[in-house]
Design a protein around this motif. Sequence first.
Motif, short mmCIF file in Angstrom:
data_model
loop_
_atom_site.label_atom_id
_atom_site.label_comp_id
_atom_site.label_asym_id
_atom_site.label_seq_id
_atom_site.Cartn_x
_atom_site.Cartn_y
_atom_site.Cartn_z
N LEU A 177 10.36 -16.59 2.58
CA LEU A 177 8.98 -16.36 2.17
C LEU A 177 8.77 -14.90 1.79
CD1 LEU A 177 6.07 -17.37 1.89
CD2 LEU A 177 5.75 -16.86 4.32
N CYS A 178 9.36 -13.99 2.57
CA CYS A 178 9.24 -12.57 2.26
C CYS A 178 9.87 -12.24 0.92
CB CYS A 178 9.90 -11.74 3.36
SG CYS A 178 9.03 -11.75 4.94
N LEU A 179 11.04 -12.81 0.67
CA LEU A 179 11.74 -12.53 -0.59
C LEU A 179 10.94 -13.03 -1.78
CD1 LEU A 179 15.39 -13.40 0.48
CD2 LEU A 179 14.55 -11.15 -0.16
N LEU A 180 10.35 -14.22 -1.64
CA LEU A 180 9.56 -14.77 -2.75
C LEU A 180 8.28 -13.98 -2.97
CD1 LEU A 180 9.98 -18.59 -2.04
CD2 LEU A 180 11.02 -17.28 -3.89
N GLY A 181 7.77 -13.38 -1.91
CA GLY A 181 6.51 -12.66 -2.03
C GLY A 181 6.68 -11.16 -2.05
N ASN A 182 7.83 -10.70 -2.49
CA ASN A 182 8.11 -9.26 -2.44
C ASN A 182 7.38 -8.50 -3.54
OD1 ASN A 182 9.11 -6.74 -1.95
ND2 ASN A 182 11.16 -7.18 -2.72
N VAL A 183 6.08 -8.31 -3.34
CA VAL A 183 5.30 -7.52 -4.29
C VAL A 183 5.33 -6.05 -3.91
CG1 VAL A 183 3.75 -9.42 -4.87
CG2 VAL A 183 3.19 -7.93 -2.95
N ALA A 184 5.95 -5.75 -2.77
CA ALA A 184 5.99 -4.36 -2.30
C ALA A 184 7.23 -3.63 -2.77
CB ALA A 184 5.93 -4.34 -0.77
N GLN A 197 0.83 -1.20 0.00
CA GLN A 197 0.00 0.00 0.00
C GLN A 197 0.86 1.26 0.00
OE1 GLN A 197 -2.46 -0.78 3.52
NE2 GLN A 197 -4.21 -1.05 2.18
N ILE A 198 1.96 1.22 0.75
CA ILE A 198 2.89 2.36 0.78
C ILE A 198 3.46 2.59 -0.61
CG2 ILE A 198 5.07 3.22 1.70
CD1 ILE A 198 2.82 3.28 3.72
N GLN A 199 3.81 1.50 -1.29
CA GLN A 199 4.39 1.62 -2.63
C GLN A 199 3.41 2.32 -3.57
OE1 GLN A 199 4.66 -1.94 -4.97
NE2 GLN A 199 6.55 -1.29 -5.94
N LYS A 200 2.14 2.01 -3.45
CA LYS A 200 1.14 2.61 -4.33
C LYS A 200 0.89 4.08 -3.97
CE LYS A 200 -1.35 -1.73 -5.09
NZ LYS A 200 -2.62 -2.48 -4.86
N GLN A 201 0.87 4.37 -2.67
CA GLN A 201 0.52 5.71 -2.22
C GLN A 201 1.72 6.65 -2.18
OE1 GLN A 201 -2.42 6.63 -1.77
NE2 GLN A 201 -2.44 8.50 -0.55
#
Length: 417
Positions: free
Chosen positions: A92-99, A71-75
């Motif tokens: 898990l965080c690295l694989l899911g890094n959509v932010a 959300q921060i990335q978008k805003q």
Amino acid sequence: MYRKPVKAKILIVDSHKSEHKLYAAALDPNFKCYFVDNIQDAWEILYKYPIQVIIADEMIEKTIGVDFLTQIQKQYPEVVRLMIADFKNMQLCLLGNVAGIYQFLYKPWRPDNLRLIVNNAVKIFNLQDKNKISPLDFKGDLSKRLIATVKPTKKQKNSYTGGTFDQLVRSEKSPLNVLCADVQKFSSYDIPILIYGESGTGKELFARAIHYYSARESKPLIVENCAALPDDLLESELFGHVKGAFTGAYNDKIGLLEQANGGTVFLDEIGDISPAFQVKLLRVLQEGTLRKLGGNRYISIDIRIISATNKDLKTEIKEGKFREDLFYRLAGVEFKIPPLRERKVDIPLICMNIIKQGNLLFDKNIVAIDDEAIQVLKGHKWTGNVRELQNEIQRAMIKSETDSLSIEDFSSNLKEG
């Protein structure tokens, strides 16, 4: 007269208040730190202060840290994002890094390491501000907010790839070329524009191009992500509020629509606003006036609306999720941006552009991608579009020990297709 240098502002979001003292001991002497333990307070700090770096725990009040940073990335895409996570959850965080997180740190972190990483994050923020790099370099999305883009000159705007379209990397045979030409033609006509496209296709980049090609180019361009905020905060952000309108409203606030008077407002993810807020937005667009939250005075505004969505609004209308009258207020003309999988001819150029920027960011000297890797990249589905592609290229750059990327440098997901 000597003036003390202004300290960079850092926001730490961690539900464990006991951890705040550790952060303060590590960072307070060198940075201006703000500490919160919940998402609501974090948004309030971001509204009030020009935050440069945000540090978030992996879990915040039952909220996943990656979701919050997305959300921060978008805003606030210009804010450099860091995450603290347990070692067992790091992969898990690295694989899911959509932010588009700049860097992860695992617990227990070392104070000297944290200071070094935060200091580097501040340098990256400052490079953005000085136009040395685009704010897209570390955010996992070449199509997002171009804060560092220089306003095009008249000469540039007359050229085929001039203005902000220069930032949209594409080949001579790209399917985007005709779309860019059509968008440029309609930009000078003061009608609302609705942009369709999957996440990561460049909707905001097109919105910025429309503004700079229009007669409103010298006036403000305001960007708001409608999916990032609940109704009450979105109303306050767009319409403004008066002192005492709600708890925490200590002063009057000018809304973004009023700030943009005479200019353009880009409402991203317009398909995600609630039916209740659709009514309020429709009234503003119909009447050309707004009333601040908690106020009783109407304010006249003159703005052009550009909106974008990854949803099919006509289907949403049939399902009763989106107002038809609001749709026609937004869709004076509609454009659809093709996903990356339909722009395979552009992938090699985009990759080299990412590498060029990544060399600055990671202190690398990579100059090429071998043919086998290019073919695999062109054959991938890229459901995450340019954002996914940039994540792959950046990970490969960090892993590579040569000046050329090969298929071995890329993730197993890519190799498997």
